[in-house]
Write an enzyme that holds these catalytic residues in place. Sequence first.
Site, PDB file in Angstrom:
ATOM      1  N   SER A  91       0.764  -1.190  -0.022  1.00  0.00           N
ATOM      2  CA  SER A  91       0.016   0.042  -0.022  1.00  0.00           C
ATOM      3  C   SER A  91       0.860   1.131   0.080  1.00  0.00           C
ATOM      4  O   SER A  91       0.464   2.558   0.022  1.00  0.00           O
ATOM      5  CB  SER A  91      -0.838   0.186   1.100  1.00  0.00           C
ATOM      6  OG  SER A  91      -0.090   0.393   2.402  1.00  0.00           O
ATOM      7  N   THR A 211      -2.108   2.999   3.315  1.00  0.00           N
ATOM      8  CA  THR A 211      -1.322   4.102   3.309  1.00  0.00           C
ATOM      9  C   THR A 211      -0.522   3.932   4.565  1.00  0.00           C
ATOM     10  O   THR A 211      -0.701   3.268   5.412  1.00  0.00           O
ATOM     11  CB  THR A 211      -2.222   5.264   3.376  1.00  0.00           C
ATOM     12  OG1 THR A 211      -3.253   5.321   2.224  1.00  0.00           O
ATOM     13  CG2 THR A 211      -1.777   6.675   3.795  1.00  0.00           C
ATOM     14  N   THR A 229       1.624   7.038   0.290  1.00  0.00           N
ATOM     15  CA  THR A 229       0.762   5.908  -0.107  1.00  0.00           C
ATOM     16  C   THR A 229       1.088   5.593  -1.596  1.00  0.00           C
ATOM     17  O   THR A 229       1.487   6.542  -2.505  1.00  0.00           O
ATOM     18  CB  THR A 229      -0.770   6.084   0.007  1.00  0.00           C
ATOM     19  OG1 THR A 229      -1.456   5.233  -0.201  1.00  0.00           O
ATOM     20  CG2 THR A 229      -1.207   7.383  -0.683  1.00  0.00           C
ATOM     21  N   ARG A 239      -5.697   9.334 -10.692  1.00  0.00           N
ATOM     22  CA  ARG A 239      -6.654   9.553  -9.470  1.00  0.00           C
ATOM     23  C   ARG A 239      -5.603  10.168  -8.238  1.00  0.00           C
ATOM     24  O   ARG A 239      -4.548   9.587  -8.223  1.00  0.00           O
ATOM     25  CB  ARG A 239      -7.142   8.170  -8.887  1.00  0.00           C
ATOM     26  CG  ARG A 239      -7.932   8.424  -7.877  1.00  0.00           C
ATOM     27  CD  ARG A 239      -7.334   7.843  -6.643  1.00  0.00           C
ATOM     28  NE  ARG A 239      -7.996   7.700  -5.408  1.00  0.00           N
ATOM     29  CZ  ARG A 239      -7.411   7.261  -4.219  1.00  0.00           C
ATOM     30  NH1 ARG A 239      -6.495   7.231  -3.888  1.00  0.00           N
ATOM     31  NH2 ARG A 239      -8.304   7.206  -3.099  1.00  0.00           N
ATOM     32  N   THR A 262      -5.765   6.822   6.919  1.00  0.00           N
ATOM     33  CA  THR A 262      -5.579   6.102   5.811  1.00  0.00           C
ATOM     34  C   THR A 262      -6.911   5.468   5.631  1.00  0.00           C
ATOM     35  O   THR A 262      -7.897   5.896   6.448  1.00  0.00           O
ATOM     36  CB  THR A 262      -4.697   4.757   6.789  1.00  0.00           C
ATOM     37  OG1 THR A 262      -5.526   4.211   7.814  1.00  0.00           O
ATOM     38  CG2 THR A 262      -3.359   4.961   6.949  1.00  0.00           C
ATOM     39  N   GLY A 263      -7.099   4.767   4.317  1.00  0.00           N
ATOM     40  CA  GLY A 263      -8.587   4.241   4.312  1.00  0.00           C
ATOM     41  C   GLY A 263      -8.963   5.048   2.874  1.00  0.00           C
ATOM     42  O   GLY A 263      -8.203   5.598   2.054  1.00  0.00           O
TER      43      GLY A 263
HETATM   44  N1  GLY Z   1      -6.049   6.913   1.727  1.00  0.00           N
HETATM   45  C1  GLY Z   1      -5.387   6.542   0.768  1.00  0.00           C
HETATM   46  C2  GLY Z   1      -5.907   6.630  -0.607  1.00  0.00           C
HETATM   47  O1  GLY Z   1      -7.079   6.724  -0.717  1.00  0.00           O
HETATM   48  O2  GLY Z   1      -5.109   7.086  -1.781  1.00  0.00           O
END
Ligand code: GLY
Length: 359
Positions: A91, A211, A229, A239, A262-263
């Site tokens: 990640s 992340t 991340t 993105r 994170t998430g």
């Molecule tokens: N929180 C990491 C992402 O959505 O890229």
Amino acid sequence: MATKRSSSRRQFLKTTAAASVGAATLGSAPRVVGARSHGLPQQADGPLVISSRNGMNAVERAMEVIKSGADALDAVVAGVNLVEEDPNDTSVGYGGLPNADGVVQLDAAVIHGPTGRAGSVACIEGIKYPSKVAKLVLERTDHVNLVGKGAQEFAIMHGFPVENLLTERARLAWVRWRENLSNRDEYLPPHEADDPSIGADYEPQHRTWGTIHCSAIDLAGNISSVTTTSGLAFKIPGRVGDSPIIGAGLYCDNEVGAAGSTGRGEANLENCASFLIVERMRAGDSPEQACLYACERIADHTRKAYLLNERGEPDFNVQFYALNKAGEVGGAQIRGENGQFAACNSEGSFLVDLAYLYK
Ligand code: GLY
């Protein structure tokens, strides 16, 4: 209907927060709910580092750097570099899962509390340590955010090598994803000729976000933060997630504290949650209360049907981690009662339980 959902969530939040407080040790010491895992004493003073759960090595490394007298920003970046270069963390950095085209695109940001400066890079390719590049954006430009090719060229200018970040493990995971993405495209996973169940429908709980966030207080009492991340696995090329966005993936105010996440980055981007957490701490919330508040804000703002489960709750997760100037730490996530994050004081590292909105 929204009001009903909201009030039952608030009721649950109250219950959860109360349970969590009961489990924690109160007082001026950091609320290190999980300290018992390592049997470490709690401390109110002195240096402190926190990180997402995947950063146990990172918090220990950052603490070593702080103990050598370094600034918190140098410490947190040195900490997350260990995760950025680890091929087994899919990640973050090298070995991160790629975008939909099989290309690893990385996001990272830093904030230096004492000077209030920030730097970040988004969608950077081929650079193993995006957090170092983010720090250089802070130190060596008058900008805050560089993206894509420009970010890579800036890194090359500062001597970073361009490397292949796609490990064999990540490439195979991408192939598996591509082949199972849809029943309506030409890619097929390995299958028997009469298998009717090839492919998968969109289900947010099966999406992969990872992340690392890390924040620290150094020996001088100054605070800094980093988040880095590879972002959402198999994302649309280009993105940008929350991690490189100041106020979303991280925020730091040297007089108040720091927060990071994170998430599911999209949920955080729509709510500027790290900024919100720091402002809630400024207004008197504990780190954990502030993190729970951000979770609730996201839950209240989640209206897309495909992101809600049958009870009308968000069917994804976001985790928040925070520390304040007084040396208290806390974190929360939207879903799940077994979440934890990593922390380290001058005695050693430990795990802290995350509060939560929904089991
Ligand atoms: N929180 C990491 C992402 O959505 O890229």
